[in-house]
Motif scaffolding. Structure first.
Motif, short mmCIF file in Angstrom:
data_model
loop_
_atom_site.label_atom_id
_atom_site.label_comp_id
_atom_site.label_asym_id
_atom_site.label_seq_id
_atom_site.Cartn_x
_atom_site.Cartn_y
_atom_site.Cartn_z
N PHE A 93 0.84 -1.20 0.00
CA PHE A 93 0.00 0.00 0.00
C PHE A 93 0.88 1.25 0.00
N THR A 94 0.33 2.33 -0.52
CA THR A 94 1.06 3.59 -0.59
C THR A 94 0.33 4.66 0.21
N PHE B 292 -7.61 6.03 4.42
CA PHE B 292 -7.44 4.83 3.61
C PHE B 292 -8.19 3.65 4.23
N ARG C 234 -11.54 1.53 2.83
CA ARG C 234 -11.43 0.08 2.56
C ARG C 234 -12.38 -0.71 3.45
N HIS D 273 -5.49 -7.94 6.06
CA HIS D 273 -4.29 -7.27 5.52
C HIS D 273 -3.42 -6.65 6.62
N LEU E 161 -0.44 -3.93 5.90
CA LEU E 161 -0.67 -2.57 6.39
C LEU E 161 0.46 -2.13 7.31
N SER F 25 3.71 -1.58 5.23
CA SER F 25 3.65 -0.37 4.41
C SER F 25 3.73 0.88 5.28
#
Length: 340
Positions: A201-202, A225, A229, A240, A244, A247
């Motif tokens: 993820f970014t 974010f 989601r 995730h 997470l 990232s």
């Protein structure tokens, strides 16, 4: 005659005492407070009450382990600030009372300077570790502070850049809380990140001029974010977690190292140290080693026991100040905020 310094640390939620004699650490005792976990953060009133309960047995145990009688203490070093005022007052008051009873001088220590000087703690019988040479740069990262410091001498430090809002550790803790991982979030995020993909993820990175930091934007982008989601898939976080964490950690480390590289280039210094509670983070430690290989830095990373709040760093700072007779008056108050 030996110089024996009793160090006392009570700036937040750890009550700690340590003894340093002639520059060598003889004991380092820490009593942690678990009561805050239920609240997702440190509760100042509960912290100060726990310090009152812990400080006498902790100091007693530090002297016992060191094999030093209280009458042989040369001076008492204590954290004067910054920190939680109620917590600091417990340590400061105890130090004043004990110093008056023993007739020894008091040495006030800046908590942040102590983190930097943790690199100079020596242990008897242990393999000698390399220490930075003055001047050097230090990245100090903790729950409440993110700073790049130019260290010219033990008593000459200049903050070159610091956070203008949230600190790195604070941001990680808040993101961890939103993910339902509990408090403190740093160790949990660190562990999960080892299992995840840091490029999954970014998240947004700040564009702050100079050497100052900002982490509030990262925190906000992370929260938005997750909101989007989770709205699409309620089980998104559970599925995730590792990605997470990886990232998030990678983004924080990138932000920290980007400014540090600029400082190294600007001041033309190759000796670079890491300090503070977040210095225990695996990703940040790996980044330091990577930069040592890529850019020829001489990096200095503290032992895990000296990363979080501890009294060994207070005692070694007190040892340096004792040799210069840099004592403080009995009426010196605690302070909650101050620069190095």
């Amino acid at each position: 005659m030996s110089i024996c310094i009793l160090g006392i640390e009570s700036s937040c939620d750890d009550t700690a005492a340590a003894v340093v004699c002639d520059g060598y650490l003889l004991s380092n005792v820490v009593a942690s407070q678990k009561v805050h976990e239920a609240y997702g953060g440190v509760v100042p009133e509960l912290a100060s009450r726990a310090h009152q309960q812990n400080i006498v047995p902790v100091v007693h145990e530090a002297l016992r382990q060191a094999g030093v009688a209280k009458e042989d203490v040369s001076a008492i070093a204590f954290t004067r600030g910054p920190g939680l005022l109620g917590s600091l007052l417990v340590g400061v008051s105890f130090a004043k009372g004990m110093a008056a009873a023993l007739g020894v001088p008091m040495i006030d220590v800046n908590h942040l300077s102590g983190h930097v000087l943790a690199h100079f703690i020596k242990e008897k019988g242990a393999e000698e570790t390399k220490r930075p040479s003055f001047p050097f740069l230090c990245l100090l990262v903790s729950g409440g502070n993110s700073q790049i410091i130019l260290v010219r001498a033990y008593n000459n430090m200049e903050i070159l850049g610091q956070t203008i809002d949230d600190a790195a550790g604070e941001s990680i803790d808040k993101c961890s809380k939103v993910m339902g991982l509990g408090y403190p979030g740093g160790p949990v995020i660190d562990k999960l990140a080892r299992q995840g993909n840091p490029k999954a993820f970014t998240f947004s990175k700040p564009n702050i001029p100079g050497l100052d930091y900002s982490f509030s934007g990262l925190k906000t982008s992370f929260l938005y974010f997750l909101r989007d989601r989770v709205h699409e898939s309620p089980d998104f976080i559970a599925h995730h977690q590792a990605d997470l964490a990886a990232s998030l950690e990678a983004t924080v480390v990138d932000i920290l190292m980007d400014k540090l590289r600029k400082a190294v280039k600007q001041y033309n210094l190759k000796d670079v140290a890491l300090a503070g509670g977040v210095s225990a983070n695996t990703g940040l430690r790996n980044a330091f080693h990577d930069h040592a290989r890529r850019y020829g830095w001489n990096v200095y990373i503290p032992k895990f026991g000296y990363t979080t709040d501890n009294a060994a760093m207070i005692a070694i700072t007190g040892y340096f100040k004792y040799q210069d007779k840099a004592f403080c008056p009995m009426e010196a108050p605690a302070y909650s905020r101050v620069s190095i």
